[in-house]
Design a protein around this motif. Structure first.
Motif, short mmCIF file in Angstrom:
data_model
loop_
_atom_site.label_atom_id
_atom_site.label_comp_id
_atom_site.label_asym_id
_atom_site.label_seq_id
_atom_site.Cartn_x
_atom_site.Cartn_y
_atom_site.Cartn_z
N ALA A 197 0.82 -1.22 0.00
CA ALA A 197 0.00 0.00 0.00
C ALA A 197 0.85 1.26 0.00
O ALA A 197 0.43 2.31 -0.48
N SER A 198 2.08 1.16 0.53
CA SER A 198 2.96 2.34 0.51
C SER A 198 3.43 2.64 -0.91
O SER A 198 3.79 3.77 -1.24
N ARG A 199 3.44 1.61 -1.78
CA ARG A 199 3.85 1.83 -3.17
C ARG A 199 2.67 2.08 -4.09
O ARG A 199 2.81 2.66 -5.16
N CYS A 200 1.49 1.61 -3.71
CA CYS A 200 0.31 1.65 -4.59
C CYS A 200 -0.27 3.06 -4.66
O CYS A 200 -0.45 3.72 -3.63
N LEU A 201 -0.57 3.50 -5.88
CA LEU A 201 -1.15 4.84 -6.08
C LEU A 201 -2.68 4.82 -5.93
O LEU A 201 -3.30 5.89 -5.89
N ALA A 202 -3.26 3.64 -5.88
CA ALA A 202 -4.74 3.50 -5.85
C ALA A 202 -5.36 4.25 -7.04
O ALA A 202 -6.44 4.81 -6.93
N ARG A 206 -5.72 2.50 1.68
CA ARG A 206 -5.24 1.89 0.43
C ARG A 206 -4.93 0.42 0.67
O ARG A 206 -5.14 -0.42 -0.18
N VAL A 235 3.49 2.52 -11.33
CA VAL A 235 4.67 2.31 -10.48
C VAL A 235 5.14 0.85 -10.51
O VAL A 235 5.99 0.45 -9.72
#
Lengths: 270, 366
Positions: free
Chosen positions: B249-254, B307, B343
């Protein structure tokens, strides 16, 4: 068909370029229908016939940047049943909020021969900093379809549907090819509110965020991607500090990039 | 098996067009091979290749005359069978009543060049829409499918491990395998057989039949990724508190790009509109994404506010609860969600990471 009186609508501007009001004047075939549905009783850009309030629906463009505007926007609020702010300036402070990062006093001294005549606030503010706002239409300029949709919904007695999803959702609906993936182009679409119809990616350009932040956006992950694409942290920060750079989520993203990774990390741990 | 030369292939497309089908096939637009309406074989990406990786897609020039020597771009049949925006109803106030206007008739679609993964994806969406959605069913039943075996899988592909490719095994009327100078062709339905009967083909040679098998072997060996499906859906259910969800979730832009390019994702929203005069009302269905916060807005609150919860919902639905819901995995291994993630988040890596530390956080159920 309607029996009841037509709603009285007013349009005001603060510190702005008038481009959002023009979206209304420019509504072409919808203008006639609009004139049949509402009474525009105060719209200085369109007519010198001006009626006093109260108003059923008031649209306000522009940011609040002087004590005079601050006073005026409070009076407008008092006269309005539903207050809708329109455009990047009114909803985030606008591109003129770039001055919020510098010394306003120094600008005034440098630019004006008689600085004593200039009365300005320290910052360029979104209208919601001073009064309660019922709905915000973002964008530079706003999207005409979104404006007419919001007015139609209010006329029908329902709440306007203003999506908080990112530009990507609309970009993919329209079948545009992702400019980040296929061209390595930095694009703010993943963190920017939809509403524009993904206009810039439609022409192969990256979104520059003029509709402001989407749902709580992951600006940190996107900033990392920008840097991987070859931008310096300063260049990545400047992407966020633009039309809607004073919107808190974009401001924090830019601040974080300018502080650099080490201090950002220090800042993150209490 | 029969052999179809290039002239015969052009004739195949022309025959479909003459029969009133709208041809939808691969074509180059804006730096990618997209699916769009095409006129004929001239619009196909002949001699075009591509290079894909997580978050990256570039076209290349092959310098040969192959029509289908590339792995799929962002679009699948979903865009046409389940359109991104579809007007469901339009009502006009007339006198004291409402007149409902119906959508104009559409031409049936002939899909040209769908890969096995995408043919399987149509079957997955059938389970979602066929019984419930008249528009989908109408388009689906009228459509003709010309599949093409995948000879050049992309670096993000993993259909072989999902059992959905690379060779066309089901879901097509006619399937082609591209060889030097033409195609080995087979029909699987009466529609396909009738179509081939009207076009000049010849018996395929033994060498050509062998080349079809060889094409499949080479493609399987070239597959860029794999997915280990063992112990699904239980693996993801018992790892719903795994720390990897927070990490991804820290990498995901949603941003929802993965769900938009996914050929099986079907989340949508119904949007009502009204004209300024109040005399015309519309009801429109549009693609939505479970990655959007507003998508889980219900009864005045957002149900999946983080997220982390939204990423977990998507991945767990796709690979686990889809099986409970529809009797099949929601993933066909096309790898689009990996290529088109801005990403570059890789589902095969995420599932592997959870599997590698399976049970790191114990989920106690009473």
């Amino acid at each position: 068909m309607r029996e009841r009186a037509k709603p009285r609508v007013a349009v005001f501007k603060m510190a702005s370029c008038d481009g959002c009001q023009l979206q209304l004047l420019d509504a072409e075939e919808a203008l006639l229908e609009l004139a049949g549905a509402i009474d525009i009783v105060n719209f200085a850009e369109a007519s010198s016939h001006i009626e006093p309030g109260p108003y059923d629906v008031t649209l306000v463009e522009g940011s609040v940047s002087t004590p005079e505007l601050e006073e005026q926007v409070k009076q407008i609020r008092d006269q309005s049943r539903v207050l809708i702010t329109i455009g990047a300036c009114a909803t985030s402070g606008g591109v003129q909020a770039l001055r919020n990062l510098a010394d306003t006093e120094a600008f005034v001294r440098t630019v004006y021969p008689t600085p004593a005549y200039v009365k300005t606030l320290e910052r360029s503010h979104p209208i919601s900093d001073f009064v309660k706002v019922d709905y915000e239409l973002t964008g530079c300029p706003i999207d005409r379809g979104e404006l007419l949709g919001a007015l139609s919904a209010l006329l029908a007695g329902s709440a306007p549907r203003l999506s908080t999803s990112p530009v990507c959702v609309e970009c993919k609906r329209r079948g545009y090819v992702c400019v980040v993936v296929a061209r390595g182009e930095p694009c703010l679409g993943p963190v920017t509110r939809t509403g524009c119809g993904a206009l810039c990616p439609a022409f192969g350009r990256g979104c520059y965020g003029c509709f402001g932040p989407s749902q709580p956006p992951n600006t940190e992950a996107l900033a990392k991607r920008f840097i991987a694409l070859g931008l310096t942290p300063k260049q990545a920060a400047d992407k966020f500090r633009f039309i809607t750079g004073w919107a808190p989520a974009f401001r924090e993203a830019a601040d974080r990039l300018e502080r650099g990774p080490r201090s950002a990390k220090e800042g993150a741990t209490p | 098996m029969r052999f179809l030369d290039h002239q015969g292939f052009e004739r195949l497309l022309a025959t479909l067009a003459d029969d009133g089908y709208e041809l939808v096939g691969p074509t180059v637009r804006d730096g990618a091979i997209v699916l769009d309406r095409i006129e004929g074989a001239d619009d196909l990406p002949r001699g075009v290749g591509e290079e894909q990786g997580p978050g990256s897609y570039r076209l290349t020039s092959r310098g040969d005359g192959r029509y289908f020597a590339w792995a799929h771009g962002p679009d699948s049949a979903k865009r046409f069978l389940f359109p991104a925006r579809e007007l469901l109803a339009r009502m006009r106030r007339e006198g004291g009543a409402f007149a409902v206007e119906t959508a104009p008739d559409e031409r049936p679609i002939a899909f040209v060049g769908l890969r096995s993964c995408d043919l399987h994806a149509v079957a997955v969406q059938d389970r979602v829409f066929m019984h419930a959605d008249p528009g989908y069913r109408r388009r689906r039943e009228a459509a003709v499918f010309v599949g093409v075996d995948c000879a050049e899988p992309g670096a993000t592909c993993f259909c072989a491990s999902m059992g959905t490719g690379p060779r066309c095994t089901e879901g097509f009327d006619v399937a082609l395998t591209e060889l030097e100078g033409g195609f080995v062709v087979q029909a699987a339905t009466p529609t396909g057989e009738a179509l081939l009967a009207r076009i000049e083909t010849r018996e395929a040679t033994e060498a050509e039949v062998e080349a079809v098998a060889e094409t499949e072997r080479t493609a399987v060996a070239a597959m860029g990724r794999q997915m280990d499906e063992w112990d699904m859906p239980a693996l993801l259910y018992r790892n719903r508190l795994h720390p990897r969800w927070k990490e991804v979730a820290s990498r995901c832009l949603a941003c929802g790009n993965c769900t938009s390019v996914c050929p099986t994702c079907f989340c949508h929203d119904i949007v009502d509109g009204v004209s300024l005069s109040g005399d015309v009302a519309t009801r429109t269905r549009e693609w939505a994404s479970c990655f959007s916060e507003e998508y889980s807005w219900a009864a005045g609150a957002v149900v999946r506010a983080s997220r982390e919860s939204r990423y977990r919902q998507w991945l767990t639905h796709k690979f686990a609860s889809w099986i409970d819901q529809f009797g099949t995995s929601g993933c066909v291994g096309c790898g689009r969600c990996i290529t088109w993630c801005p990403v570059g988040i890789d589902v095969t890596e995420e599932v592997a990471a959870i599997r590698a530390t399976d049970g790191e956080v114990e989920v106690v159920t009473s």
